[in-house]
Enzyme design. Structure first.
Site, PDB file in Angstrom:
ATOM      1  N   ASN A 116       5.418 -14.285   4.143  1.00  0.00           N
ATOM      2  CA  ASN A 116       4.297 -13.572   5.050  1.00  0.00           C
ATOM      3  C   ASN A 116       2.975 -13.592   4.529  1.00  0.00           C
ATOM      4  OD1 ASN A 116       3.157 -10.659   4.810  1.00  0.00           O
ATOM      5  ND2 ASN A 116       5.005 -10.622   3.417  1.00  0.00           N
ATOM      6  N   PHE A 120      -2.019  -6.689   5.960  1.00  0.00           N
ATOM      7  CA  PHE A 120      -2.108  -5.318   6.258  1.00  0.00           C
ATOM      8  C   PHE A 120      -2.468  -4.982   7.676  1.00  0.00           C
ATOM      9  CE2 PHE A 120      -3.228  -4.099   1.611  1.00  0.00           C
ATOM     10  CZ  PHE A 120      -1.933  -4.306   1.241  1.00  0.00           C
ATOM     11  N   SER A 189      -0.140  -6.646  -3.002  1.00  0.00           N
ATOM     12  CA  SER A 189      -0.120  -7.709  -1.948  1.00  0.00           C
ATOM     13  C   SER A 189      -0.977  -8.747  -2.093  1.00  0.00           C
ATOM     14  CB  SER A 189      -0.510  -7.141  -0.510  1.00  0.00           C
ATOM     15  OG  SER A 189      -0.646  -7.943   0.412  1.00  0.00           O
ATOM     16  N   ASN A 191      -1.926 -10.839   0.092  1.00  0.00           N
ATOM     17  CA  ASN A 191      -2.311 -11.250   1.415  1.00  0.00           C
ATOM     18  C   ASN A 191      -4.000 -10.741   1.687  1.00  0.00           C
ATOM     19  OD1 ASN A 191      -0.240 -12.747   1.913  1.00  0.00           O
ATOM     20  ND2 ASN A 191       1.056 -11.056   2.422  1.00  0.00           N
ATOM     21  N   THR A 192      -4.423  -9.617   0.723  1.00  0.00           N
ATOM     22  CA  THR A 192      -5.644  -9.319   0.897  1.00  0.00           C
ATOM     23  C   THR A 192      -6.460  -9.505  -0.163  1.00  0.00           C
ATOM     24  OG1 THR A 192      -5.006  -7.276   2.129  1.00  0.00           O
ATOM     25  CG2 THR A 192      -7.233  -7.098   1.024  1.00  0.00           C
ATOM     26  N   LYS A 228       2.476   0.447  -6.636  1.00  0.00           N
ATOM     27  CA  LYS A 228       3.441  -0.544  -6.407  1.00  0.00           C
ATOM     28  C   LYS A 228       2.846  -1.852  -6.992  1.00  0.00           C
ATOM     29  CE  LYS A 228       5.942  -2.821  -2.759  1.00  0.00           C
ATOM     30  NZ  LYS A 228       6.456  -2.681  -1.041  1.00  0.00           N
ATOM     31  N   ASN A 257       6.740  -5.864  -5.232  1.00  0.00           N
ATOM     32  CA  ASN A 257       6.128  -6.397  -3.963  1.00  0.00           C
ATOM     33  C   ASN A 257       6.612  -7.907  -3.850  1.00  0.00           C
ATOM     34  OD1 ASN A 257       4.380  -6.671  -1.797  1.00  0.00           O
ATOM     35  ND2 ASN A 257       2.956  -5.334  -2.567  1.00  0.00           N
TER      36      ASN A 257
END
Length: 358
Positions: A116, A120, A189, A191-192, A228, A257
């Site tokens: 994925n 967010f 994450s 993805n940011t 996390k 994560n």
């Protein structure tokens, strides 16, 4: 006989993964509004012997659903009906944001995994906060003192510069802490853009110190605070995080994560490459997540809580994590493959395992 795998193959396997997730999410929420909801809750409620004390809280089961499934904070009661001992919502950011461009969710069915790059996507802290408050009130009415626990996972708004990240996290904290049973700072994450740089100890120390202080002030009580981390940290970095957690007296660490690695996958490489960048979750993460858990527990000692997540599929997996030093365990990706009875099945397996040891 398990019906869901056949249902998944017929209904979901050919559907766009994000549309399938939204459909499943809406169905779970809808079921919680039907006359069948109390029956579901009674049938799927964890056995009393699975009750677990952690973070100064009483969890009906050590097994919960990880952040990512309920980004909106709108399915807390519905997920609790399915047997999860806690629901961690989010990741929530201070400002509402749509997330990354679609497509951004990809199944690797042969690996029982998902890639994925959601980014967010969420409605923002101001919209989510009253939903949490309403859900917690509902849990109190339905479960009383033995209610499932609600965690809130917060992250950085994408358009906010890293230099302003602390204040962005504090904006979320002020809005969400009062209604959260515990709070998780997500700095892991992939993805940011730039987010994982905040795992650097020099950046992490002021962030966690400020969030912890602000959360307690906003709530008028101590709000358990966890961080996390990514599975892609080196062992030395994991040790550094553990030392920081002890120094700051953090309540715990969530590990781990998603990963940016693509090692050991059986899915056709062209399919994996076509999915592109993003975080990999699911069964392939199991071994590394377990390694991080064991190293963290050795470094932390017996004090801080560890919530273990990554590659968890069965009651045996949950018990293995508990035996390796986790206080609580979470799952998410296998939920997509196993269906709505997954948590209840894991709770039954855990109960049998414990009865076998007695």
């Amino acid at each position: 006989m398990r019906v869901y795998p056949t249902f998944f193959r017929i209904v979901f396997s050919g559907m766009d993964p994000e549309k399938a997730h939204k459909f499943g999410y809406q169905m779970i929420r809808a079921a919680a509004c039907t006359p069948a909801a109390p029956v579901m809750r009674a049938l799927m409620r964890p056995a009393p012997e699975l009750a677990t004390e952690a973070l100064g809280l009483s969890f009906p089961s050590p097994f919960g659903v990880a952040a990512g499934f309920d980004k909106e904070g709108a399915a807390i009661v519905a997920l609790s009906n399915l047997g999860f001992g806690h629901v961690e919502i989010g990741t929530v950011t201070a400002q509402a944001q749509p997330g990354n461009a679609k497509p951004r969710l990809f199944r690797l069915v042969e690996d029982r995994a998902v890639i994925n790059r959601m980014g967010f996507n969420n409605d923002g802290a101001a919209a989510v906060a009253p939903r949490i408050r309403k859900a917690v009130d509902g849990l109190h009415r339905r479960w009383g003192r033995s209610r499932p626990i609600v965690g809130v996972n917060i992250g950085k708004t994408k358009k906010v510069d890293l230099a302003d990240a602390v204040e962005d996290y504090l904006a979320s904290t002020r809005l969400l802490a009062a209604d959260a049973d515990y709070l998780v700072v997500n700095v892991s994450s992939p993805n940011t853009p730039g987010l994982r740089q905040l795992q650097n100890i020099d950046s992490l120390r002021p962030l966690l110190s400020s969030v912890g202080r602000t959360a307690d002030e906003a709530a008028g009580r101590h709000v358990p605070l966890l961080v996390k981390i990514a599975p892609d940290l080196t062992d030395e970095d994991i040790d550094d995080v553990a030392r920081l957690a002890l120094d700051l007296k953090l309540d715990g660490v969530v590990a781990t994560n998603t990963t940016v690695r693509r090692d050991g996958l059986v899915t056709d490489p062209e399919t994996v490459i076509a999915a592109g960048v993003g975080g990999l979750s699911g069964a392939p993460l199991k071994e590394r997540s377990l390694q991080v858990l064991r190293r963290l527990r050795a470094a932390l000692g017996e004090g801080p809580v560890i919530i273990s997540v990554g590659g968890v599929e069965s009651g045996n997996d949950v018990q293995q994590r508990l035996d390796a030093g986790a206080n609580l365990v979470q799952g998410y990706t296998a939920f997509l493959y196993e269906g709505p009875f997954w948590a209840a099945r894991i709770n039954r397996q855990l109960r049998r395992l414990r009865q076998g040891k007695s």
